[in-house]
Scaffold this motif. Structure first.
Motif: not given
Length: 414
Positions: A358-359, A363-364, A375-377, A389-392
């Motif tokens: 996945l890119t 996913v965004q 994705t927040c804490p 690759s999905l850290t952004s």
């Protein structure tokens, strides 16, 4: 001596009489009226005993009551609808050991009764997993014919087919059954449940690795009201052939766990998507052979889907993600009946860990389409661990800090 089945008025009279009188064994009314009298506590009608038990605040009193006599024990058994047998090593045992519902001297058990508005629930704790759950269940099944919920979860497999067959022979009104981690069970158990418990709506057989897909198919033909089915680890039972049977027979299905059922392919999942449109939670973690075709079918056929697990499904690509994102757009345009485009609708949990193909843009797009994915804490409902690759990828909380506060509130996801 009281005999016969009392009418409602007579039952209320007895009940009120016993509530008002604390000193008289005869239970006379305060005004000296002609209230019915009881010759002894053992003569209490079953209905009256159940009403008394329903308002007793101290659970230990119920335990004592169950040991008064055979009649009282049978009466309490008659009213039990929820039974849980637990042999967890860390169970807290709140009361001294009692052998209440079985005459077998080697059964060290604790009986705890809790009351609901219309029923009585029984929890039996086994002392240190003494390999007695199977015999205990065989002993209890004939006494608790009104059971609707039965939990036989275990850390150490003890159940045999004979216990499940006893349940099927006596508990015909059973609605929910948990047999998880019962490694010793065979197809005999599923055939027995199919014949004896056709009203099942919830079945957990996760970890029961000996069941075959033939037996599971037979069960679905008889138990067509299933809404929740956990087949995690049932490699032999959860096959494409079984999923096709589920889609044909269990159209009300809402939750299905197929975790680590490695033989499942797109053929099974696509048939499931077409036959179970009310599906809301599906776990496909570890189903390594599924591809984008499965996700596309789910996006198109299951508008109520709220939770999807795709952990380690490494054949999933961006096409699957865009199909999910586009399904949200379709719902907003009203192309699906009975689907309201509210923020709380749609996906609230998505696990794509280890889906390394996945890119970020794909996913965004899913994250943007479903505001309940975070994705927040403290609220990771979009799980992307193992995908460097999905850290952004970030949910809307990153752009709107005031929403992060709301994200800390408890989630009521399906």
């Amino acid at each position: 001596m009281v005999s016969g089945r009392p009418g409602n008025g007579e039952l209320d009279s007895w009940f009120n009489s016993l509530m008002l009188s604390t000193t008289s064994e005869r239970g006379q009314a305060e005004n000296g009226g002609g209230m019915p009298t009881l010759s002894g506590w053992k003569d209490l009608p079953m209905e009256l005993l159940m009403r008394i038990m329903s308002i007793v605040g101290d659970e230990r009193m119920v335990i004592v009551a169950s040991g008064v006599c055979t009649g009282w024990r049978d009466a309490l058994g008659w009213g039990v609808t929820n039974l849980s047998l637990s042999c967890e090593k860390d169970d807290v045992l709140p009361y001294p050991f009692l052998n209440v519902f079985t005459s077998e001297s080697n059964l060290s058990s604790i009986v705890k009764l809790t009351k609901g508005p219309c029923d009585v629930a029984l929890v039996v704790y086994l002392d240190k997993c003494k390999q007695n759950m199977n015999n205990l269940m065989i002993s209890l099944a004939p006494k608790f014919t009104k059971l609707q919920v039965l939990t036989l979860r275990q850390n150490k497999a003890q159940l045999e087919d004979s216990a499940v067959e006893a349940v099927a022979n006596y508990c015909h009104d059973l609605r929910e059954l948990d047999l998880s981690r019962s490694f010793g069970l065979s197809d005999r158990s599923l055939y027995a449940l199919a014949h004896g418990c056709p009203r099942l709506t919830k079945l957990n057989i996760s970890g029961c690795s000996n069941f075959s897909d033939t037996a599971l198919i037979y069960l679905t033909c008889r138990c067509k009201n299933l809404k929740y089915l956990n087949l995690c680890g049932c490699v032999k039972a959860a096959t494409d052939r079984a999923l096709q049977a589920i889609s044909q027979n269990c159209g009300q299905l809402q939750s299905l766990n197929l975790g680590w059922c490695e033989d499942i392919t797109d053929k099974g999942v696509t048939s499931l998507a077409s036959g179970c449109p009310d599906l809301r939670a599906l776990d496909l973690c570890g189903c390594i052979f599924i591809t984008d075709e499965s996700v596309v079918a789910l996006a198109n056929g299951c508008p109520h889907l709220r939770s999807l697990g795709l952990y380690f499904c490494q054949n999933i690509t961006d096409r699957a993600m865009y199909s999910l994102a586009n399904s949200r757009v379709k719902s907003k345009r009203g192309r699906w009946d009975k689907v309201k485009a509210k923020e709380e609708d749609g996906l609230v949990n998505l696990n794509i860990s280890q889906c390394t193909a996945l890119t970020p843009p794909a996913v965004q797009a899913v994250c943007d389409s479903f505001p309940a994915l975070h994705t927040c804490p403290d609220r990771h409902s979009l799980i992307i661990s193992g995908c460097l690759s999905l850290t952004s990828v970030h949910c809307a909380c990153a752009l709107h800090p005031h929403r992060a506060g709301r994200a800390l509130m408890p989630s009521h996801a399906y």
